[in-house]
Enzyme design. Structure first.
Site, mmCIF file in Angstrom:
data_model
loop_
_atom_site.group_PDB
_atom_site.id
_atom_site.type_symbol
_atom_site.label_atom_id
_atom_site.label_comp_id
_atom_site.label_asym_id
_atom_site.label_seq_id
_atom_site.Cartn_x
_atom_site.Cartn_y
_atom_site.Cartn_z
ATOM 1 N N ILE A 61 -12.647 2.341 -17.114
ATOM 2 C CA ILE A 61 -11.889 3.141 -16.162
ATOM 3 C C ILE A 61 -10.748 3.790 -16.939
ATOM 4 C CG2 ILE A 61 -10.578 3.134 -13.997
ATOM 5 C CD1 ILE A 61 -13.480 2.119 -13.664
ATOM 6 N N ALA A 64 -5.095 9.146 -17.038
ATOM 7 C CA ALA A 64 -4.484 10.277 -17.735
ATOM 8 C C ALA A 64 -3.494 9.802 -18.797
ATOM 9 C CB ALA A 64 -3.790 11.202 -16.735
ATOM 10 N N SER A 65 -2.871 8.663 -18.570
ATOM 11 C CA SER A 65 -2.048 8.016 -19.587
ATOM 12 C C SER A 65 -2.975 7.057 -20.329
ATOM 13 C CB SER A 65 -0.892 7.253 -18.924
ATOM 14 O OG SER A 65 -0.154 6.575 -19.902
ATOM 15 N N TYR A 66 -3.563 7.523 -21.415
ATOM 16 C CA TYR A 66 -4.679 6.836 -22.070
ATOM 17 C C TYR A 66 -4.532 5.328 -22.255
ATOM 18 C CZ TYR A 66 -6.488 11.511 -23.105
ATOM 19 O OH TYR A 66 -6.957 12.776 -22.992
ATOM 20 N N CYS A 71 -11.065 -1.262 -20.249
ATOM 21 C CA CYS A 71 -12.389 -1.292 -20.863
ATOM 22 C C CYS A 71 -13.387 -2.011 -19.960
ATOM 23 C CB CYS A 71 -12.324 -2.009 -22.207
ATOM 24 S SG CYS A 71 -11.299 -1.173 -23.435
ATOM 25 N N GLU A 73 -15.571 -4.348 -20.642
ATOM 26 C CA GLU A 73 -15.627 -5.786 -20.848
ATOM 27 C C GLU A 73 -14.471 -6.486 -20.124
ATOM 28 O OE1 GLU A 73 -16.996 -3.710 -24.697
ATOM 29 O OE2 GLU A 73 -15.534 -3.374 -23.115
ATOM 30 N N CYS A 104 -14.189 -3.173 -28.419
ATOM 31 C CA CYS A 104 -13.013 -2.867 -29.226
ATOM 32 C C CYS A 104 -12.275 -4.163 -29.571
ATOM 33 C CB CYS A 104 -12.095 -1.893 -28.490
ATOM 34 S SG CYS A 104 -11.209 -2.603 -27.073
ATOM 35 N N CYS A 107 -10.699 -5.954 -26.591
ATOM 36 C CA CYS A 107 -11.700 -6.627 -25.755
ATOM 37 C C CYS A 107 -12.220 -7.885 -26.424
ATOM 38 C CB CYS A 107 -12.850 -5.692 -25.433
ATOM 39 S SG CYS A 107 -12.423 -4.507 -24.155
#
Length: 155
Positions: A61, A64-66, A71, A73, A104, A107
């Site tokens: 999910i 806009a604010s990365y 993630c 998982e 990643c 995760c």
């Protein structure tokens, strides 16, 4: 790289049948449809096999604010924990690329909180092939809950 139909010896070493691995991969692949990834367009689906046979899904999910995104998982494990699940047999992740992507680093550490180091993580690519590694292989020399000191009850 393997497929769930062609490599039963790999699956047996992790205690899952080829049919269970295939189903886990199909569930992770289907979970990609739940992804909210309007910015990167990089869909990730996750299927978490609980010890009672239940499969819990998750998807990435974005926001806009990365850094605020979640993630797949972490979504699946959070959902499983909220549903009272605490024991897991395997995790599958699926992406739209080849070769498959692994979880990643964040995760991997999140998975470490809830799973044994010998947990198999199946990573599926866009063509239905997978690579499987244990959590320990993906996160060597990891730090886990057992490394934290317990509060001294005498104080």
């Amino acid at each position: 790289m393997s497929t769930a139909d062609s490599d039963p010896t790999t699956t047996r070493s992790y205690g899952l049948t080829p049919a269970e691995v295939k189903n886990l991969g199909q569930q992770a692949t289907a979970a990609k449809a739940l992804s909210y990834s309007p910015y990167s367009k990089f869909r990730v689906g996750c299927a978490l096999l609980c010890d009672d046979g239940e499969i819990v899904l998750g998807a990435n999910i974005e926001n806009a604010s990365y850094p605020v995104g979640v993630c797949a998982e972490k979504a699946a494990l959070s959902r499983a924990c909220l549903e009272g699940q605490r024991k897991f047999l395997a995790i599958a992740v699926s992406t739209d690329i080849t070769p498959p992507a692994s979880p990643c680093g964040m995760c991997r550490q999140f998975i470490r909180e809830f799973c044994d180091l010998n947990l198999p993580i199946y990573m599926w690519d866009k063509d239905g092939n997978y690579v499987v590694k244990t959590l320990e292989e993906l996160l060597p020399m990891s730090f886990g809950p057992e490394h934290l000191k317990k509060p001294d009850s005498s104080v």
